[in-house]
Design a protein around this motif. Structure first.
Motif, PDB file in Angstrom:
ATOM      1  N   ASN A 178       2.158  10.532   1.882  1.00 21.21           N
ATOM      2  CA  ASN A 178       3.342   9.873   1.341  1.00 21.21           C
ATOM      3  C   ASN A 178       4.340  10.875   0.777  1.00 21.21           C
ATOM      4  N   ASN A 181       0.458   2.408   4.895  1.00 18.29           N
ATOM      5  CA  ASN A 181      -0.300   3.654   4.945  1.00 18.29           C
ATOM      6  C   ASN A 181      -1.487   3.578   5.893  1.00 18.29           C
ATOM      7  N   HIS A 184       5.168  17.120  -5.440  1.00 13.23           N
ATOM      8  CA  HIS A 184       4.659  17.133  -4.072  1.00 13.23           C
ATOM      9  C   HIS A 184       4.389  18.543  -3.573  1.00 13.23           C
ATOM     10  N   LYS A 223      10.394   3.408  -0.521  1.00 11.68           N
ATOM     11  CA  LYS A 223       9.146   4.149  -0.646  1.00 11.68           C
ATOM     12  C   LYS A 223       7.977   3.183  -0.851  1.00 11.68           C
ATOM     13  N   HIS A 264       2.353   9.909   8.245  1.00  9.70           N
ATOM     14  CA  HIS A 264       2.665   8.810   7.337  1.00  9.70           C
ATOM     15  C   HIS A 264       1.681   8.720   6.171  1.00  9.70           C
ATOM     16  N   SER A 274       7.233   1.431   2.418  1.00  9.82           N
ATOM     17  CA  SER A 274       6.567   2.367   3.326  1.00  9.82           C
ATOM     18  C   SER A 274       5.081   2.483   3.012  1.00  9.82           C
ATOM     19  N   GLU A 275       4.740   2.467   1.730  1.00  5.46           N
ATOM     20  CA  GLU A 275       3.338   2.622   1.333  1.00  5.46           C
ATOM     21  C   GLU A 275       2.468   1.428   1.722  1.00  5.46           C
TER      22      GLU A 275
END
Length: 367
Positions: free
Chosen positions: A167, A280, A13, A273, A164, A276-277
């Protein structure tokens, strides 16, 4: 002389941003590492490097010391978190091999405890710097800069509003979840107080972003800043997830830890995770930061200042990477001569930090 810079997690990242920034420096030769050789090689092909790049597979949990012997770096940049729960094996190996060490850690105990390696690093003539990231590097630069506006700085409250659509990596997710529902020691009105991770909900607007829900987070600042700024009577750091119901969902889950029903939410990081995606499409690429300082000004009157930063087009991801880029550049050109082990505070001025961010879609304001 060209400095050999080994980046752990180079294609991750933050490692990717740092690699891209340092590749064009003629005084730096990059060594890109990670568990996947294919990913390291793919990144190397994308970079416009001044010097040939070395790409190699590296697992820091498996004989990292031998890897240093083979690759002979002058500086190791450690981007592979989460640092919550990590020990200093990587930093100690760097000291033993006589190379500088730098990390992007935001783990409170990890960063604040790095000074235990100070004498060993001094003896070997190397710099060991932990927390070269938004916290505590950028936040300390802000406090150092605006401290002169106060006769007595008494309260510092600040927070990050995430985007958001950008990611977070799995390591970042694990870090976020590691302290959810767990007690966080800080100061309030001059006394030690306990808060709980991802609790203490409050609403706050940010210009260009709108209203956000914030909650308590655990960061190195909460240990380091009361000593660095002894006039502080209250200190609070919080963060906000952009999608409100995800933030409230994390708040609810944090109670499982606080009530002792679950030991840690970090175990569920891969699942959370993925969930959460799914959302998006509800997020944006705008992130923000605010810091409100209160105290007494030089005329003895109550004084308040609020600094805000808004990042657009996904450029907020560059903010945590700036300290590593600047420090590596200064070590390469010889302008940074600090040695020993320390948290990354007082090494980069606010002017230099914001100057490095000026090429991005980032705006700041002071009220």
């Amino acid at each position: 002389m060209v400095m050999r810079v080994l980046i752990i997690g180079a294609y991750g990242h933050f490692g990717r941003y740092i690699s891209r920034a340092l590749a064009t420096n003629s005084k730096i030769k990059l060594i890109l590492t990670g568990r996947s050789l294919a990913k390291a090689e793919a990144l190397a092909c994308q970079l416009n490097a001044s010097n040939p790049i070395i790409s190699t597979a590296l697992d820091i949990s498996k004989d990292f010391s031998n890897a240093l012997t083979t690759l002979t770096p002058d500086l190791v940049i450690h981007t592979s978190g989460p640092f919550q729960g990590q020990d200093y094996t990587v930093a100690e190996a760097c000291i033993n091999h006589g190379c500088h060490y730098l990390d992007l850690a935001d783990g409170r105990e990890f960063v604040s405890g790095i000074s235990c390696l100070h004498q060993r690093a001094l003896n070997e003539g190397v710099a060991v710097i932990s927390g070269a990231s938004t916290v505590p590097c950028f936040t300390a630069a802000l406090l150092d800069h605006y401290l002169s506006h106060f006769q007595s700085l008494e309260d510092a409250e600040y927070g990050i509003a995430t985007a958001h659509a950008l990611n977070p990596g799995l390591a970042t997710m694990r870090a976020i979840l590691s302290y959810a529902g767990k007690p966080i020691k800080s100061i309030k009105r001059g006394d030690e107080k306990w808060a709980f991770g991802w609790q203490g909900l409050y609403l706050r607007p940010l210009p260009g972003i709108g209203w956000r829900v914030f909650s308590h987070c655990d960061v190195p600042d909460l240990t380091l800043f009361p000593e660095r700024y002894p006039s502080l009577k209250s200190l609070r750091f919080c963060a906000s997830l952009e999608v409100p119901f995800l933030h409230l969902g994390l708040w609810l889950l944090s109670w499982l830890v606080r009530l002792g029903l679950v030991q840690s939410l970090s175990t569920f990081a891969p699942l959370m995770k993925s969930v959460s995606e799914w959302f998006n499409w509800l997020g944006s690429d705008r992130s923000g930061f605010y810091m409100t300082l209160r105290g007494v000004n030089c005329q003895g009157e109550p004084h308040k200042e609020t600094f805000t930063l808004i990042a657009e087009k996904g450029d907020g991801l560059n903010i945590p990477c700036i300290p590593a880029i600047l420090i590596a550049t200064r070590l390469a050109d010889g302008s940074l001569t600090v040695r020993g082990a320390q948290p990354c505070i007082g090494l980069i001025s606010l002017h230099d930090y914001l100057s490095a961010l000026s090429k991005f879609s980032i705006s700041t304001n002071l009220q």
